[in-house]
Design an enzyme around this catalytic site. Structure first.
Site, short mmCIF file in Angstrom:
data_model
loop_
_atom_site.label_atom_id
_atom_site.label_comp_id
_atom_site.label_asym_id
_atom_site.label_seq_id
_atom_site.Cartn_x
_atom_site.Cartn_y
_atom_site.Cartn_z
N ARG A 38 48.60 45.15 41.77
CA ARG A 38 48.37 43.70 41.86
C ARG A 38 49.59 42.99 42.44
O ARG A 38 49.51 41.83 42.84
CB ARG A 38 48.11 43.08 40.49
CG ARG A 38 46.90 43.57 39.71
CD ARG A 38 45.65 43.50 40.49
NE ARG A 38 45.37 44.79 41.10
CZ ARG A 38 44.50 44.98 42.07
NH1 ARG A 38 43.82 43.98 42.55
NH2 ARG A 38 44.30 46.17 42.59
N LYS A 75 39.57 44.25 51.63
CA LYS A 75 38.12 44.47 51.57
C LYS A 75 37.35 43.15 51.53
O LYS A 75 36.27 43.06 52.10
CB LYS A 75 37.77 45.32 50.37
CG LYS A 75 38.13 44.65 49.09
CD LYS A 75 37.49 45.22 47.89
CE LYS A 75 37.82 44.24 46.79
NZ LYS A 75 37.28 44.55 45.52
N THR A 76 37.90 42.14 50.87
CA THR A 76 37.16 40.88 50.83
C THR A 76 37.06 40.30 52.24
O THR A 76 36.04 39.76 52.63
CB THR A 76 37.87 39.88 49.90
OG1 THR A 76 38.06 40.48 48.63
CG2 THR A 76 37.03 38.63 49.72
N GLU A 136 32.94 46.25 44.38
CA GLU A 136 33.36 47.00 43.17
C GLU A 136 32.28 48.00 42.76
O GLU A 136 31.94 48.11 41.58
CB GLU A 136 33.63 46.03 42.01
CG GLU A 136 34.56 44.89 42.32
CD GLU A 136 36.02 45.29 42.32
OE1 GLU A 136 36.30 46.51 42.29
OE2 GLU A 136 36.88 44.40 42.37
#
Length: 800
Positions: free
Chosen positions: A645, A49-50, A238
């Site tokens: 993560r 997404k970044t 977010e």
DNA sequence: CCGTGCAAAAAACTT
DNA sequence: TTTTGCACGG
């Protein structure tokens, strides 16, 4: 659904050879290229997404659809903001200058500093962090004798915070509750007082920063229009963690421009009067973990209703983890019922199994983690690619103790924060007293630090004098002789007044000209020296005070660093930055340390190797969550965030006993463990292996288990003859030893070839010694426990 | 007004 | 186990 009639044509080259689109999968491309009033990108963990966000921004800039100054990108942490800025700069170079990429809080501070005069504040307002708020509330609770009614400072603080996040205030709240309830009545009084004190101190608390900006926009539409005209493209990361106030802020900003007031600035000529800004939000409701802070999952789940015609893009391909890790994550999160089905997948291959380990105690667990980290390191993994997560900050202690002894380099993110240390808060209070003389809290804090003989009595006389003469607390200090206190006190007060004046002259010159960039450093040093603060610490024989001096030196270094990075930076800019940084923000580096952090802090990060520790009932899910609506589900999301993560390897560990408040209690494996299919976990030591405590009782308990190898933990029968290598820890001798006070071996000299005895690991031979002074490390090959690294100074060892 | 000593509480996550 | 709060004597 939005129609396909979006008239905007994306400039630039065709689909092939476009650096902004190459390497993106179809939904990612769509998320970059779509143009319209509202876009929701549902981005699963690790789905890039970044990358999508940065490419989208770059695409807007490259095609000249937007000037940098027309872009507002909101992230959750300063770290994320910084990373996004860097990545956009990589794509478009200098063209990125002028964009606002920041957190909600920093963006609001910027707006409020410009507009504070509009509604009774000055632009030199200060920001109260939660500690400051708590101190103020504590005082008010005491004044109102509210604890008798069951109102603890913590309860009051959290209630006020909740109300502010819902954009309520004391008056509004008062209208909704019955005044017959004395507790409510007193609460409202405290709330009113709290608001009054903040205003008097020319200060905002964290929640105010958002809420007051919304009030500002609603009360002064022409002010809001300035920002509506300016920001034509708003992007929020977010989004699942936004609360109502943040949601309202976004709504205010994306309203159509109402007036046609000219604000100047050539860039604004481009926009169509009356058109609303375009909004892009990115989020994943499976990663919503801030409900306790007012985050409202409906903001994202009802986005399409809020913004009719919104386009939705779903990103499900994961580029981070192996399939095994994703399978575990998917299996866990599938247990949350009211969610939209979503399945992460990858083409990166199956990968390693998840490794499970159950320790006898938290120290045993920590030892496993340390050993495993060393094994990974020897196999070529960098320490910086390894992270250890836990649910609560207090769990870090046991890990730290073991890591220090095992000489594993580590770094704790968050926890006892630098800026929350008493001496740092004192130093900052000195700076605040200069920057914002209206801030009484700061002044009261430093009044008797270092000890000047000014106690409660004197403090009250100063306050009374100020009130009687209609001047501020700060100005009262200038009239030491008239306060009616003894000559010694008069001198002390006058001295403080002088120091503050001198510092003000340095940092905020009366001449009006800008202070040089070094002024904050100089001012701080002057304050610490001339106030006697440094001297008092140095004269002290408390060993902790040595560390305090070092911390203050560190703060001075921070001001230097700040001046270097912000040549134009003022004292206020410095204080703002300090108030808004989270400690998760300074994990900038390739520092070569293992990162320790809470699961919350871990959100948005990724590591090759992840240890998720303390996977026990009452920890995750946390005990307190059981009573809250949606609590267990949020805990599951938190666990899910932790799992996702990991890039390559995931370890899940727990302990059978856990000590808290010095009391040992029995811990149960977390229910979430059972939600992971057994074939995905390779138990090095399963909960079934360690029933009871230590080796003695467990045998009897084991005998009562159903045929081994088939219980619900998927325990494999232990090979009879001990095909396994010896346990990494000698448990029977373990309890108690590790928690002893840190020992000091002084100048113990070791050389390769020496034989030593270790309290836990037995005898071994020194292979090598590295490091210097207090950090000398012995590399030891133990006869039974294998190779270890030990910090010579503190390891429980003796030379033979 | 300051320091000492004991009792009692404390820790779920964060901008 | 560690930190904080209060009472008391100097």
């Amino acid at each position: 659904m939005s129609d396909a009639s979006s008239p905007l044509i994306v400039h630039g080259t065709g689909p092939a050879g476009d650096p902004l689109l190459d390497g993106l999968n179809p939904p990612q491309r769509e998320a970059v290229e779509y143009r319209g009033p509202a876009l929701l990108i549902v981005a699963g963990a690790g789905s890039g997404k970044t990358r999508v966000l940065t490419h989208r921004i770059a695409s807007l800039l490259r095609s000249r659809e937007a000037w940098p100054s027309q872009i507002l990108a909101i992230t959750f942490t300063n770290k994320a903001a910084q990373e996004m800025r860097e990545r956009v700069e990589q794509l478009v170079g200098d063209g990125a200058r002028g964009m606002w990429i920041s957190t909600f809080h920093s963006a609001c501070v910027r707006i409020l500093r410009r507009e504070a005069e509009q509604f009774g504040f000055t632009s030199s307002f200060t920001i109260y962090d939660s500690g400051d708020s708590r101190a103020l509330i504590k005082r008010l609770v005491k004044e109102h004798e509210a604890d008798a009614l069951g109102l603890t400072p913590a309860a009051v603080q959290s209630k006020i915070s909740k109300l502010k996040n819902e954009l309520s205030d004391a008056d509004a709240y008062a209208r909704t509750v019955s005044h017959d309830d004395p507790a409510e009545r007193v609460f409202i009084e405290i709330f009113r007082d709290y608001e009054k004190q903040l205003r008097r101190a020319n200060a905002f608390d964290f929640d105010d920063l958002i809420a007051q900006t919304v009030y500002l926009f609603r009360a002064f539409p022409q002010v809001a229009d300035v920002y509506r005209k300016r920001f034509r493209h708003i992007l929020v990361d977010e989004y699942q963690d936004t609360n109502h106030a943040q949601y309202a802020l976004i709504h205010e900003l994306t309203r159509p421009v109402q007036s046609s007031q000219d604000v100047g600035g050539g860039m604004l000529a481009l926009l169509d009067e009356g058109e609303a800004a375009s909004l892009t939000v990115v989020g994943d409701s499976d990663q919503s973990i801030y409900a306790f802070r007012g985050a409202d999952i409906r903001n994202i789940s009802e986005f399409e209703r809020d913004f009719p015609g919104a386009k939705v893009v779903l990103l499900e391909q994961n580029y981070r983890s192996t399939q095994n890790i994703l399978d575990a994550a998917n299996a866990v999160i599938a247990n949350n019922f009211d969610r939209k089905a979503k399945n992460l997948w990858t083409d990166a291959g199956t990968g390693e199994k998840v490794v499970g380990f159950t320790g006898y105690s938290q120290h045993d667990e920590a030892q496993f983690v340390a050993d495993e980290i060393e094994a990974l390191h020897r196999a070529g993994a960098a320490y910086g690619d390894i992270a250890v997560f836990y649910r609560t900050n207090s769990q870090s202690r046991a890990l730290e103790e073991i890591f220090i002894r095992a000489a594993v380099p580590y770094k704790i993110m968050g926890g006892t924060k630098f800026y929350e240390r008493a001496e740092i808060k004192d130093a900052l209070a000195y700076l605040v007293a200069v920057a914002n003389p209206a801030d009484e809290m700061a002044l009261r804090r430093i009044l008797n630090k270092p000890k000047r003989g000014i106690g409660a009595v004197t403090e009250t006389s100063i306050a009374r004098f100020a009130e009687d003469h209609g001047i501020t607390f700060r100005d009262a200090l200038a009239n030491a002789a008239e306060l009616g206190v003894g000559p010694k006190l008069q001198a002390a007060i006058a001295q403080l007044d002088t120091v503050l004046r001198e510092a003000t002259e340095i940092m905020l010159p009366a001449s009006g000209e800008a202070a040089p960039p070094t002024s904050v450093t100089e001012g701080l040093q002057l304050l610490l020296n001339k106030s006697g603060y440094y001297d008092a610490l140095r004269a002290s024989r408390d060993p902790q005070d040595e560390a305090r001096v070092e911390n203050l030196d560190e703060l001075v270094a921070v001001t230097r660093e700040f001046a270097r990075n912000n040549p134009e930076g003022t004292l206020l800019d410095f204080l703002t930055e300090v108030a808004l940084v989270a400690d998760s923000d300074d994990l900038d580096d390739e520092s070569g340390s293992v990162s320790l952090m809470t699961l919350h802090t871990a959100k948005g990060l990724e590591f090759d190797h992840v240890f998720l520790t303390g996977v026990e009932e009452d920890l995750i899910p946390h005990r307190i969550s059981a009573g809250e609506p949606g609590g267990p589900q949020e805990e599951r999301r938190l666990f899910y965030v932790g799992i996702t993560r990991a890039r390559k390897r995931l370890y899940l560990s727990l302990a059978m006993t856990r000590a808290q408040f010095g009391e040992v209690s029995v811990a149960m494996p977390s229910r979430f463990l059972q939600e992971i299919p057994a074939h995905l976990i390779d138990w090095r030591q399963s909960p079934g292996d360690v029933n009871g405590r230590g080796g003695t009782q467990s045998r009897a308990l084991n005998a009562r288990r159903p045929a081994s190898g088939s219980d619900r933990w998927g325990v494999k029968p232990l090979p009879a003859g001990g095909g396994l290598k010896p346990k990494s820890t000698a448990m029977d001798r373990f309890p108690g030893l590790v928690t002893n006070k840190v020992r000091d071996n002084g100048d113990l000299e070791l050389a390769p070839g020496d034989r030593i005895r270790h309290d836990d690991f037995g005898e071994g031979r020194v292979d090598a010694v590295t490091g210097e002074g207090a950090k000398r490390i012995a590399h030891v090959r133990f006869d039974t426990a294998g190779a270890k690294k030990l910090l010579i100074k503190v390891a429980p060892i003796a030379k033979l």
